[in-house]
Design a protein around this motif. Structure first.
Motif, mmCIF file in Angstrom:
data_model
loop_
_atom_site.group_PDB
_atom_site.id
_atom_site.type_symbol
_atom_site.label_atom_id
_atom_site.label_comp_id
_atom_site.label_asym_id
_atom_site.label_seq_id
_atom_site.Cartn_x
_atom_site.Cartn_y
_atom_site.Cartn_z
ATOM 1 N N GLU A 175 37.422 47.351 44.543
ATOM 2 C CA GLU A 175 36.968 46.695 43.377
ATOM 3 C C GLU A 175 37.858 46.915 42.165
ATOM 4 O O GLU A 175 37.961 48.215 42.080
ATOM 5 N N CYS A 176 37.990 45.663 41.512
ATOM 6 C CA CYS A 176 38.744 45.723 40.554
ATOM 7 C C CYS A 176 37.983 46.606 39.252
ATOM 8 O O CYS A 176 36.821 46.391 39.286
ATOM 9 N N PHE A 183 42.276 40.214 29.424
ATOM 10 C CA PHE A 183 41.031 40.290 29.777
ATOM 11 C C PHE A 183 40.054 41.085 29.316
ATOM 12 O O PHE A 183 39.175 40.834 28.542
ATOM 13 N N VAL A 186 39.356 39.634 25.774
ATOM 14 C CA VAL A 186 38.969 38.133 25.581
ATOM 15 C C VAL A 186 37.435 38.347 26.517
ATOM 16 O O VAL A 186 36.438 37.605 26.155
ATOM 17 N N GLU A 187 37.267 38.893 27.568
ATOM 18 C CA GLU A 187 36.175 38.885 28.229
ATOM 19 C C GLU A 187 35.470 40.376 28.180
ATOM 20 O O GLU A 187 35.065 41.046 29.127
ATOM 21 N N GLU A 188 35.250 41.102 27.033
ATOM 22 C CA GLU A 188 34.939 42.242 26.767
ATOM 23 C C GLU A 188 33.850 42.786 27.475
ATOM 24 O O GLU A 188 33.727 43.719 27.977
ATOM 25 N N ALA A 189 32.654 41.676 27.537
ATOM 26 C CA ALA A 189 31.324 42.239 27.851
ATOM 27 C C ALA A 189 31.533 42.546 29.663
ATOM 28 O O ALA A 189 31.293 43.400 30.074
ATOM 29 N N VAL A 190 32.116 41.444 30.414
ATOM 30 C CA VAL A 190 32.292 41.530 31.619
ATOM 31 C C VAL A 190 33.372 42.636 31.988
ATOM 32 O O VAL A 190 33.216 43.552 32.833
ATOM 33 N N LYS A 193 31.846 46.107 31.720
ATOM 34 C CA LYS A 193 30.740 46.237 32.433
ATOM 35 C C LYS A 193 31.537 46.663 34.143
ATOM 36 O O LYS A 193 30.941 47.624 34.611
ATOM 37 N N MET A 194 32.594 46.012 34.253
ATOM 38 C CA MET A 194 33.391 46.373 35.740
ATOM 39 C C MET A 194 33.971 47.761 35.463
ATOM 40 O O MET A 194 33.809 48.360 36.493
ATOM 41 N N HIS B 8 33.142 30.713 28.605
ATOM 42 C CA HIS B 8 32.676 31.540 29.736
ATOM 43 C C HIS B 8 32.420 33.046 29.125
ATOM 44 O O HIS B 8 31.635 33.820 29.344
ATOM 45 N N ALA B 9 33.291 33.593 28.237
ATOM 46 C CA ALA B 9 33.375 34.667 27.618
ATOM 47 C C ALA B 9 32.066 34.948 26.684
ATOM 48 O O ALA B 9 31.247 35.906 27.100
ATOM 49 N N ALA B 12 29.051 34.749 29.387
ATOM 50 C CA ALA B 12 28.943 36.164 30.108
ATOM 51 C C ALA B 12 28.459 37.442 29.367
ATOM 52 O O ALA B 12 27.613 38.263 29.765
ATOM 53 N N GLU B 13 28.670 37.226 27.751
ATOM 54 C CA GLU B 13 28.261 38.247 27.048
ATOM 55 C C GLU B 13 26.712 38.210 26.927
ATOM 56 O O GLU B 13 25.973 39.301 26.980
ATOM 57 N N ASN B 16 25.197 39.571 29.981
ATOM 58 C CA ASN B 16 25.355 40.922 30.028
ATOM 59 C C ASN B 16 24.397 41.628 29.082
ATOM 60 O O ASN B 16 24.357 42.903 29.169
ATOM 61 N N GLU B 19 21.404 44.312 30.993
ATOM 62 C CA GLU B 19 22.321 44.940 32.401
ATOM 63 C C GLU B 19 21.584 45.225 33.632
ATOM 64 O O GLU B 19 22.370 45.268 34.639
ATOM 65 N N PRO B 317 34.368 40.063 41.130
ATOM 66 C CA PRO B 317 33.799 40.859 40.353
ATOM 67 C C PRO B 317 33.456 40.384 38.979
ATOM 68 O O PRO B 317 32.303 41.033 38.306
ATOM 69 N N VAL B 318 33.955 39.511 38.510
ATOM 70 C CA VAL B 318 33.671 38.698 37.405
ATOM 71 C C VAL B 318 32.348 37.809 37.530
ATOM 72 O O VAL B 318 31.458 37.720 36.816
ATOM 73 N N ARG B 320 30.315 38.050 39.798
ATOM 74 C CA ARG B 320 29.212 38.705 40.088
ATOM 75 C C ARG B 320 28.455 39.218 38.748
ATOM 76 O O ARG B 320 27.310 39.711 38.610
ATOM 77 N N ARG B 321 29.083 39.602 37.863
ATOM 78 C CA ARG B 321 28.644 40.199 36.695
ATOM 79 C C ARG B 321 28.704 39.110 35.416
ATOM 80 O O ARG B 321 28.319 39.591 34.159
ATOM 81 N N SER B 322 28.813 37.999 35.597
ATOM 82 C CA SER B 322 28.561 37.046 34.681
ATOM 83 C C SER B 322 27.662 35.819 34.771
ATOM 84 O O SER B 322 27.164 34.928 34.225
ATOM 85 N N PHE B 353 41.083 31.808 32.424
ATOM 86 C CA PHE B 353 41.309 33.237 31.808
ATOM 87 C C PHE B 353 40.250 34.155 32.296
ATOM 88 O O PHE B 353 40.263 35.386 31.828
ATOM 89 N N ALA B 354 39.136 33.598 32.720
ATOM 90 C CA ALA B 354 37.782 34.417 32.941
ATOM 91 C C ALA B 354 38.212 35.100 34.467
ATOM 92 O O ALA B 354 37.268 35.009 35.292
ATOM 93 N N SER B 355 39.218 35.790 34.463
ATOM 94 C CA SER B 355 39.626 36.742 35.756
ATOM 95 C C SER B 355 40.769 37.697 35.356
ATOM 96 O O SER B 355 41.328 37.591 34.423
#
Ligand code: SF4
Lengths: 245, 458
Positions: A175-176, A183, A186-190, A193-194, B8-9, B12-13, B16, B19, B317-318, B320-322, B353-355
């Motif tokens: 898993e990544c 990323f 830009v997508e700090e939260a995800v 968490k990852m 998306h960001a 997603a926040e 999250n 948790e 993985p994104v 699943r968590r967003s 960009f959500a990847s």
């Protein structure tokens, strides 16, 4: 054989030991290694942010720096994948093609070109191996859990040569980690968490060290480990294979 | 929808913030991915099947004009009425007209992500038509007044307790009862009534066979059949890429579809519809809605190979968590992120960009769409078209941080500086998004370059 060593900017700045380990191990294996000091960046951070069209200057410089070598080796699957897939130089297309076909990620250079059979390294610790996506799914350094295909691992085969090492099994083998270049902000939260989830998998399975072929993923996981106050450390695979300094 | 204002960001926040819920969502979907792995590893020829499916679909995309005409002719010969819709508006009007012709104001619907994409429910509601979604999952999100969050598992974001609560509120089940079997049973009874009283049923289409003019709908609940069999009029809506050339090709696709989706060998029902019963009507609406534009985009056309199995979502993985709703589009996840910018590049500029470009989606895709490569390519297109809000934001966010050692790459010129200025992990600063959950690497006493200059001749 002369190898040009490509060291990603953040490795140069923050993880010199990983770069030194690559250099030293290649030398021990009888390779002449040169580090072109005018190198900057492979251009991947920009390209992955959608600015590939701004990487021409970067590409030209890259070709200037690396065209003369028999092989180019980097301790990063990510940079190598980018150069293989995206290096263009309109003035010197043959040189760019030469580089793209001759650039190797460090562990696959050892297994595929040098065909290393043994290593004089010892590392009596429990180690979790992080499969960096660009190395694994991009450069096919190891088999992938999604595909119905025989199992193999180039980094894994090298780690097996290290005396005393114990590789821990993980709940999710590939898993990544969530770094992903820009990323991570830009997508700090995800992203974080990852990273947390990935680190937790290693910790649950008793890893004392986390290793891998890409320092960027390891840097990300190190950031999480430190924040959580964990004693578990990250080490680039070259450091383990070379014998930790 | 408030979602439309956020990217998306941001969505997603918000997701999250809870948790525990993220963990639950991640593990639920990972469990499905694991079931998929187990099931596909029992098929030694799995990769060959994927390759075959991919080539069949490539052939379809290259010859769509012929196959569509062939399909239309054969379906008409079977007595099916064919409609062509350029976009959602046309499609929805066709449906409405059929309802009006039959003097009905209620319809039952099943298995159609396409009608989500076309916002059919909203349109019909505005026109005084009562629509009931008959798939359990879709019914649940319909009751909750939410869009589906997943193309195969529309209510995967809802815990069973929340579903129990919805049922209590709308279907009068006892409060606090969240037993899945009980709830399913209740929904069945409730829907059975609906089936018996609806004259018009709309279903989606999984595969439309050019050779025979028939279409196949795959369901586990059998409700598509129930709806279609009990109604006098059956409307089937399909995106024009649903074509497969010959009936025998089902032998490839049916083996791939459900194994990829849930790990089942095949759906409980794979229903073939080829002609209306005596005195009844069957309509097929063939929809474009941006597909021909996508077909014309060389780098992105093969996204139309998608058979909507949802595997790329389960593995992402994104995602699943967003959560699916963070994609603010009817189709979420990796496939949504490469389809949506075609429809509205500005509105969906954030999705590619959500990847992390990890590539797992492309590996599970049963028709071998190069999803992560297309995400990369969309980023280039979006930036060139000036919609780089997310990418720009990345730059803006980190631009404020200066590097502790900016002169290192003076010989490298502007590229080296660009990278180091944008390196998010370079400076220890509370405003730095990196620092929110992660520590910075400790700067060593010397860089590799400095070490090299001292220790090798350089
Ligand atoms: S893109 Fe591939 S994996 Fe994703 S839903 Fe479509 S067919 Fe399935």
């Amino acid at each position: 054989m002369t190898v040009g060593l490509l060291i990603p900017c953040y490795v140069d700045q923050f993880y010199p030991n990983a770069a030194i380990a690559c250099l030293e191990l290649l030398e021990k294996l009888g390779v002449t290694v040169v580090y072109p000091k005018n190198q900057t960046c492979c251009g991947q951070p920009m390209a992955n942010s959608g600015f590939e069209h701004l990487t021409h200057g970067c590409d030209e410089l890259f070709v200037k720096n690396f065209a003369e070598f028999d092989y180019i080796v980097a301790p990063s699957g990510s940079c190598v994948l980018h150069i293989r897939d995206h290096l263009h130089d309109e003035a010197n297309p043959e040189k760019a093609a030469h580089i793209s076909s001759r650039i190797y990620e460090f562990t696959s250079f050892l297994t595929d070109v040098l065909k290393v059979q043994s290593l004089p390294a010892k590392f009596p610790h429990k180690v979790g191996v992080h499969q960096s996506c660009h190395g694994q799914r991009g450069l096919h350094l190891s088999s992938m859990s999604e595909l119905v295909a025989p199992e193999f691992s180039k980094p894994g085969s090298l780690l097996k040569m290290v005396e005393g090492i114990e590789i821990v099994h993980l709940g999710r083998t590939d898993e990544c980690c969530g770094f992903g270049g820009t990323f991570c902000v830009v997508e700090e939260a995800v992203s974080s968490k990852m990273g947390k989830d990935r680190v937790a998998d290693h910790l649950e399975h008793g890893a004392e060290y986390i290793t891998g072929v890409d320092m960027s993923c390891l840097m990300h996981m190190e950031g999480i480990l430190r924040r959580e106050g964990s004693k578990v450390k990250v080490l680039h695979i070259a450091e383990i294979l070379n014998g930790v300094r | 929808m408030t979602n439309e204002l956020k990217d998306h960001a941001e969505l997603a926040e918000i997701f999250n913030k809870d948790e525990e819920r993220v963990d639950w969502h991640d593990e639920t979907l990972w469990w499905i991915r694991a079931k998929r792995d187990k099931s596909v590893h029992q098929i030694p020829e799995w990769e060959a099947l994927r390759e075959t499916a991919s080539q069949i679909k490539n052939n379809v995309l290259s010859n769509l004009d012929k196959y569509l005409v062939q399909f239309e002719a054969n379906a008409k010969a079977n007595g099916i009425i064919i409609h062509w819709a350029a976009d959602g508006k046309e499609h929805n009007k066709i449906v409405h007209d059929i309802l009006t012709q039959h003097g009905v104001n209620r319809m039952v619907k099943s298995k159609s992500m396409l009608t989500e994409e076309l916002h059919l429910n909203e349109y019909l509601m505005e026109n005084g038509i009562d629509v009931i979604d008959s798939d359990l999952g879709e019914r649940i999100v319909q009751l909750a007044k939410e869009p589906p969050s997943h193309i195969v598992l529309p209510c995967i974001h809802k815990k069973k307790e929340e579903i129990g609560e919805l049922f209590h509120q709308y279907l009068g089940t006892p409060a606090g009862n969240a037993d899945p079997q009980f709830l399913t049973e209740t929904a069945r009874h409730h829907l059975r009534e609906t089936f018996l009283t609806r004259k018009v049923a709309l279903t989606g289409v999984n595969f439309a066979i050019a050779e025979t003019g028939e279409f196949v709908v795959c369901t586990n609940e059998g409700n598509a059949d129930m709806g279609a069999h009990l109604a006098d009029v059956h409307i089937a809506s399909m995106g024009f890429e649903k074509i497969i050339p010959e009936r025998k090709h089902l032998g490839v696709f049916l083996r791939l579809l459900t194994r990829s989706a849930t790990g089942q060998p095949i759906t409980t029902y794979s229903s073939h519809f080829s002609k209306p019963r005596e005195g009844e009507e069957m309509h097929i609406i063939i929809v474009d809605n941006g597909r021909s534009v996508q077909l014309g985009r060389e780098e992105f056309r093969n996204s139309l190979k998608c058979i909507r199995c949802g595997a790329c979502m389960n593995t992402c993985p994104v995602y699943r968590r967003s959560g699916g709703h963070s994609y603010h589009n009817a189709i979420s996840g990796p496939i949504g992120a490469i389809l949506a910018p075609n429809l509205d590049m500005e509105k969906y500029a954030d999705l590619p960009f959500a990847s992390t470009l990890c590539g797992s989606c492309s590996n599970v895709c049963p028709v071998k769409i190069d999803i992560h490569d297309q995400l990369y390519k969309w980023r280039q297109v979006i930036v060139k078209n000036g919609y780089a809000t997310t990418a720009k934001k990345a730059g803006m966010q980190v631009m404020t941080f200066t590097l502790s050692n900016p002169a290192v790459y003076h010989t490298g010129g502007k590229i080296g500086r660009w990278v180091m200025k944008h390196a998010p992990f370079a400076v220890n600063n509370k405003l730095n998004p990196w620092y929110k959950h992660r520590d910075m690497p400790t700067p060593p006493k010397e860089s590799f370059g400095e070490w090299y200059a001292k220790n090798r001749k350089g």
